[in-house]
Motif scaffolding. Sequence first.
Motif, PDB file in Angstrom:
ATOM      1  N   ARG A  32       0.813  -1.218   0.000  1.00  0.00           N
ATOM      2  CA  ARG A  32       0.000   0.000   0.000  1.00  0.00           C
ATOM      3  C   ARG A  32       0.851   1.275   0.000  1.00  0.00           C
ATOM      4  O   ARG A  32       0.385   2.338  -0.357  1.00  0.00           O
ATOM      5  N   ARG A  33       2.101   1.134   0.429  1.00  0.00           N
ATOM      6  CA  ARG A  33       2.955   2.326   0.386  1.00  0.00           C
ATOM      7  C   ARG A  33       3.233   2.749  -1.060  1.00  0.00           C
ATOM      8  O   ARG A  33       3.448   3.910  -1.362  1.00  0.00           O
ATOM      9  N   PHE A  34       3.260   1.756  -1.963  1.00  0.00           N
ATOM     10  CA  PHE A  34       3.644   2.050  -3.351  1.00  0.00           C
ATOM     11  C   PHE A  34       2.478   1.949  -4.334  1.00  0.00           C
ATOM     12  O   PHE A  34       2.618   2.303  -5.498  1.00  0.00           O
ATOM     13  N   ASP A 133       5.037   1.683 -21.165  1.00  0.00           N
ATOM     14  CA  ASP A 133       6.149   1.320 -20.275  1.00  0.00           C
ATOM     15  C   ASP A 133       7.153   0.483 -21.066  1.00  0.00           C
ATOM     16  O   ASP A 133       6.793  -0.173 -22.050  1.00  0.00           O
ATOM     17  N   MET A 134       8.401   0.463 -20.600  1.00  0.00           N
ATOM     18  CA  MET A 134       9.386  -0.433 -21.223  1.00  0.00           C
ATOM     19  C   MET A 134       9.690  -1.545 -20.223  1.00  0.00           C
ATOM     20  O   MET A 134       9.914  -1.282 -19.045  1.00  0.00           O
ATOM     21  N   GLU A 135       9.698  -2.786 -20.712  1.00  0.00           N
ATOM     22  CA  GLU A 135       9.911  -3.935 -19.819  1.00  0.00           C
ATOM     23  C   GLU A 135      11.306  -4.531 -20.062  1.00  0.00           C
ATOM     24  O   GLU A 135      12.238  -3.812 -20.417  1.00  0.00           O
ATOM     25  N   ALA A 187      14.569  -0.820 -14.563  1.00  0.00           N
ATOM     26  CA  ALA A 187      14.221  -1.511 -13.319  1.00  0.00           C
ATOM     27  C   ALA A 187      14.416  -3.026 -13.363  1.00  0.00           C
ATOM     28  O   ALA A 187      14.143  -3.699 -12.383  1.00  0.00           O
ATOM     29  N   TYR A 188      14.871  -3.587 -14.498  1.00  0.00           N
ATOM     30  CA  TYR A 188      14.904  -5.058 -14.623  1.00  0.00           C
ATOM     31  C   TYR A 188      16.336  -5.567 -14.448  1.00  0.00           C
ATOM     32  O   TYR A 188      17.295  -4.807 -14.528  1.00  0.00           O
ATOM     33  N   LEU A 189      16.424  -6.863 -14.212  1.00  0.00           N
ATOM     34  CA  LEU A 189      17.734  -7.482 -14.042  1.00  0.00           C
ATOM     35  C   LEU A 189      18.268  -7.835 -15.422  1.00  0.00           C
ATOM     36  O   LEU A 189      17.673  -8.651 -16.129  1.00  0.00           O
ATOM     37  N   VAL A 222      11.216  13.389 -17.398  1.00  0.00           N
ATOM     38  CA  VAL A 222      12.376  13.028 -16.572  1.00  0.00           C
ATOM     39  C   VAL A 222      11.844  12.191 -15.406  1.00  0.00           C
ATOM     40  O   VAL A 222      11.346  12.729 -14.420  1.00  0.00           O
ATOM     41  N   ALA A 223      11.922  10.871 -15.558  1.00  0.00           N
ATOM     42  CA  ALA A 223      11.306   9.974 -14.572  1.00  0.00           C
ATOM     43  C   ALA A 223      12.392   9.377 -13.687  1.00  0.00           C
ATOM     44  O   ALA A 223      12.916   8.294 -13.943  1.00  0.00           O
ATOM     45  N   THR A 224      12.748  10.099 -12.665  1.00  0.00           N
ATOM     46  CA  THR A 224      13.759   9.635 -11.706  1.00  0.00           C
ATOM     47  C   THR A 224      13.529  10.353 -10.381  1.00  0.00           C
ATOM     48  O   THR A 224      12.925  11.423 -10.347  1.00  0.00           O
ATOM     49  N   GLN A 250       8.565  13.219 -13.669  1.00  0.00           N
ATOM     50  CA  GLN A 250       7.640  12.150 -13.262  1.00  0.00           C
ATOM     51  C   GLN A 250       8.265  11.348 -12.125  1.00  0.00           C
ATOM     52  O   GLN A 250       9.458  11.051 -12.159  1.00  0.00           O
ATOM     53  N   MET A 251       7.459  11.036 -11.134  1.00  0.00           N
ATOM     54  CA  MET A 251       7.946  10.190 -10.025  1.00  0.00           C
ATOM     55  C   MET A 251       6.872   9.184  -9.640  1.00  0.00           C
ATOM     56  O   MET A 251       5.701   9.352  -9.971  1.00  0.00           O
ATOM     57  N   LEU A 252       7.313   8.156  -8.934  1.00  0.00           N
ATOM     58  CA  LEU A 252       6.399   7.086  -8.570  1.00  0.00           C
ATOM     59  C   LEU A 252       5.628   7.429  -7.291  1.00  0.00           C
ATOM     60  O   LEU A 252       6.185   8.054  -6.372  1.00  0.00           O
ATOM     61  N   ALA A 293      16.584  -1.000   1.995  1.00  0.00           N
ATOM     62  CA  ALA A 293      15.887  -0.648   3.247  1.00  0.00           C
ATOM     63  C   ALA A 293      14.407  -1.023   3.144  1.00  0.00           C
ATOM     64  O   ALA A 293      13.788  -1.433   4.132  1.00  0.00           O
ATOM     65  N   ASN A 294      13.835  -0.895   1.941  1.00  0.00           N
ATOM     66  CA  ASN A 294      12.430  -1.292   1.750  1.00  0.00           C
ATOM     67  C   ASN A 294      12.274  -2.786   1.996  1.00  0.00           C
ATOM     68  O   ASN A 294      11.301  -3.250   2.577  1.00  0.00           O
ATOM     69  N   LEU A 295      13.270  -3.544   1.512  1.00  0.00           N
ATOM     70  CA  LEU A 295      13.199  -5.001   1.628  1.00  0.00           C
ATOM     71  C   LEU A 295      13.247  -5.402   3.097  1.00  0.00           C
ATOM     72  O   LEU A 295      12.514  -6.266   3.561  1.00  0.00           O
TER      73      LEU A 295
HETATM   74  C1  FAD Z   1       7.287   7.674 -13.508  1.00  0.00           C
HETATM   75  C2  FAD Z   1       8.197   6.486 -13.603  1.00  0.00           C
HETATM   76  C3  FAD Z   1       7.930   5.497 -14.540  1.00  0.00           C
HETATM   77  C4  FAD Z   1       8.788   4.396 -14.668  1.00  0.00           C
HETATM   78  N1  FAD Z   1       8.582   3.504 -15.680  1.00  0.00           N
HETATM   79  C5  FAD Z   1       9.495   2.524 -15.888  1.00  0.00           C
HETATM   80  C6  FAD Z   1       9.411   1.660 -17.009  1.00  0.00           C
HETATM   81  O1  FAD Z   1       8.492   1.746 -17.835  1.00  0.00           O
HETATM   82  N2  FAD Z   1      10.380   0.717 -17.168  1.00  0.00           N
HETATM   83  C7  FAD Z   1      11.435   0.593 -16.288  1.00  0.00           C
HETATM   84  O2  FAD Z   1      12.304  -0.263 -16.496  1.00  0.00           O
HETATM   85  N3  FAD Z   1      11.515   1.382 -15.198  1.00  0.00           N
HETATM   86  C8  FAD Z   1      10.584   2.338 -14.979  1.00  0.00           C
HETATM   87  N4  FAD Z   1      10.710   3.144 -13.871  1.00  0.00           N
HETATM   88  C9  FAD Z   1      11.641   2.774 -12.773  1.00  0.00           C
HETATM   89  C10 FAD Z   1      13.055   3.258 -13.006  1.00  0.00           C
HETATM   90  O3  FAD Z   1      13.667   2.531 -14.048  1.00  0.00           O
HETATM   91  C11 FAD Z   1      13.911   3.090 -11.736  1.00  0.00           C
HETATM   92  O4  FAD Z   1      14.030   1.735 -11.427  1.00  0.00           O
HETATM   93  C12 FAD Z   1      13.353   3.807 -10.516  1.00  0.00           C
HETATM   94  O5  FAD Z   1      12.856   5.070 -10.864  1.00  0.00           O
HETATM   95  C13 FAD Z   1      14.443   4.009  -9.427  1.00  0.00           C
HETATM   96  O6  FAD Z   1      15.519   4.708  -9.948  1.00  0.00           O
HETATM   97  P1  FAD Z   1      15.780   6.280  -9.741  1.00  0.00           P
HETATM   98  O7  FAD Z   1      15.886   6.862 -11.108  1.00  0.00           O
HETATM   99  O8  FAD Z   1      14.754   6.888  -8.891  1.00  0.00           O
HETATM  100  O9  FAD Z   1      17.223   6.378  -9.129  1.00  0.00           O
HETATM  101  P2  FAD Z   1      17.896   5.635  -7.895  1.00  0.00           P
HETATM  102  O10 FAD Z   1      19.318   6.005  -7.976  1.00  0.00           O
HETATM  103  O11 FAD Z   1      17.522   4.210  -7.868  1.00  0.00           O
HETATM  104  O12 FAD Z   1      17.228   6.333  -6.643  1.00  0.00           O
HETATM  105  C14 FAD Z   1      17.445   7.701  -6.308  1.00  0.00           C
HETATM  106  C15 FAD Z   1      16.788   7.978  -4.965  1.00  0.00           C
HETATM  107  O13 FAD Z   1      15.377   7.804  -5.073  1.00  0.00           O
HETATM  108  C16 FAD Z   1      14.854   7.154  -3.939  1.00  0.00           C
HETATM  109  N5  FAD Z   1      14.289   5.851  -4.364  1.00  0.00           N
HETATM  110  C17 FAD Z   1      14.431   5.254  -5.569  1.00  0.00           C
HETATM  111  N6  FAD Z   1      13.728   4.103  -5.615  1.00  0.00           N
HETATM  112  C18 FAD Z   1      13.148   3.976  -4.401  1.00  0.00           C
HETATM  113  C19 FAD Z   1      12.290   3.003  -3.821  1.00  0.00           C
HETATM  114  N7  FAD Z   1      11.898   1.929  -4.508  1.00  0.00           N
HETATM  115  N8  FAD Z   1      11.866   3.184  -2.557  1.00  0.00           N
HETATM  116  C20 FAD Z   1      12.234   4.280  -1.851  1.00  0.00           C
HETATM  117  N9  FAD Z   1      13.042   5.245  -2.348  1.00  0.00           N
HETATM  118  C21 FAD Z   1      13.492   5.098  -3.604  1.00  0.00           C
HETATM  119  C22 FAD Z   1      15.992   6.984  -2.980  1.00  0.00           C
HETATM  120  O14 FAD Z   1      15.989   8.130  -2.131  1.00  0.00           O
HETATM  121  C23 FAD Z   1      17.208   6.985  -3.871  1.00  0.00           C
HETATM  122  O15 FAD Z   1      18.365   7.414  -3.227  1.00  0.00           O
HETATM  123  C24 FAD Z   1       9.883   4.261 -13.766  1.00  0.00           C
HETATM  124  C25 FAD Z   1      10.150   5.266 -12.838  1.00  0.00           C
HETATM  125  C26 FAD Z   1       9.339   6.369 -12.748  1.00  0.00           C
HETATM  126  C27 FAD Z   1       9.688   7.443 -11.760  1.00  0.00           C
END
Ligand code: FAD
Length: 310
Positions: A32-34, A133-135, A187-189, A222-224, A250-252, A293-295
């Motif tokens: 529920r957090r995510f 999305d990209m997988e 996000a994938y391995l 810019v999704a990071t 964009q952020m999650l 830390a989430n894990l």
């Molecule tokens: C809007 C959006 C859409 C996305 N769509 C895709 C997609 O289609 N395909 C894909 O492969 N990936 C997608 N991703 C995931 C992305 O690839 C990264 O795995 C994810 O965003 C974590 O990387 P980061 O860029 O935030 O940088 P990181 O270096 O991983 O994290 C930077 C900082 O963000 C915080 N943070 C990051 N992740 C977490 C977490 N899970 N829990 C708590 N804090 C965290 C921490 O403070 C960390 O220090 C998406 C991400 C976003 C934001």
Amino acid sequence: MSILRGPILRVAQNGWFQAVATRSPAGRAVARRFVAGETLDEAMEVVRKLAGEGFSTILNLLGESVRTPEHAKAAADAYTRSIREIRAQPGLDCAVSVKPSQLGLDLSSALCLAELERILEEAEEAGIWVEIDMEASASVDRTLAVFREARARHERVGVCLQAYLRRTATDVFELPEGSRVRLVKGAYLEPPEVALQRRRDVDRAYARLFVTLLALGHSVDVATHDPRLLDGVRRYLATHPADRARVEFQMLYGIRRDLQRRLASEGYPVRVYVPYGTEWYPYLTRRLAERPANLWFFVSSLARELRPGG
Ligand SMILES: Cc1cc2nc3c(=O)[nH]c(=O)nc-3n(C[C@H](O)[C@H](O)[C@H](O)COP(=O)(O)OP(=O)(O)OC[C@H]3O[C@@H](n4cnc5c(N)ncnc54)[C@H](O)[C@@H]3O)c2cc1C
């Protein structure tokens, strides 16, 4: 990238672990957090709340790797319902994001394209953006082909590109003119021959791709959540104000809300990715793998519940 990412994703794929995690109240509580909720109604409530706080949103129905055309159709039906729901609320800036494998890409590209087409037709009428999305890397060629076909018929469709993939440095040169690209780290391995493994290399690739995409005339989401990359983008925009209209952050949902609020208060457009649905487990494992830390929090919640008398 965390060195624990690989082991975490491998353990998470274990069937027993998945069954325990998805059935337990503790697993659901951590999810529920995510995740905004299991139903569209719950997700729309979150979307409206975020809109009230000044954020636009992008809704994602959780689910991936469907095994039958009926499941792909059901996912597309759910998306068209969510688009009608968004449309019913005037003024709401909410896009939708789809996973190609959820629309049947692993069964056939034609099926995926046909289901995507239904979503795009509904979205076009409503003036709503759809992002793809990209997988995992094995599906990138097929996803980009689906995107190109969809883009030839619709304006408001974008695609995600992953900075960690070595191939992305050339993929950016083969996008349709004026594309909308969501740039993520990935996000994938993936193995070293396919993807950069060191965090520093991925961050450098991200910065290079951001500038290249803009120079090529594309728009970039810019999704990071990476504060250093975000600062770099803000500095770039300060010296290239004309590019500002082509950039969105964009952020999650549930991650770095402090940064989401800060960017919004500085006047940047910030869109929150809002996932919902019952199939939250694979999404959750990717979020856990990004941050050990989430894990730790997840595993200790489960352990408390599994302990006799716990
Ligand atoms: C809007 C959006 C859409 C996305 N769509 C895709 C997609 O289609 N395909 C894909 O492969 N990936 C997608 N991703 C995931 C992305 O690839 C990264 O795995 C994810 O965003 C974590 O990387 P980061 O860029 O935030 O940088 P990181 O270096 O991983 O994290 C930077 C900082 O963000 C915080 N943070 C990051 N992740 C977490 C977490 N899970 N829990 C708590 N804090 C965290 C921490 O403070 C960390 O220090 C998406 C991400 C976003 C934001």
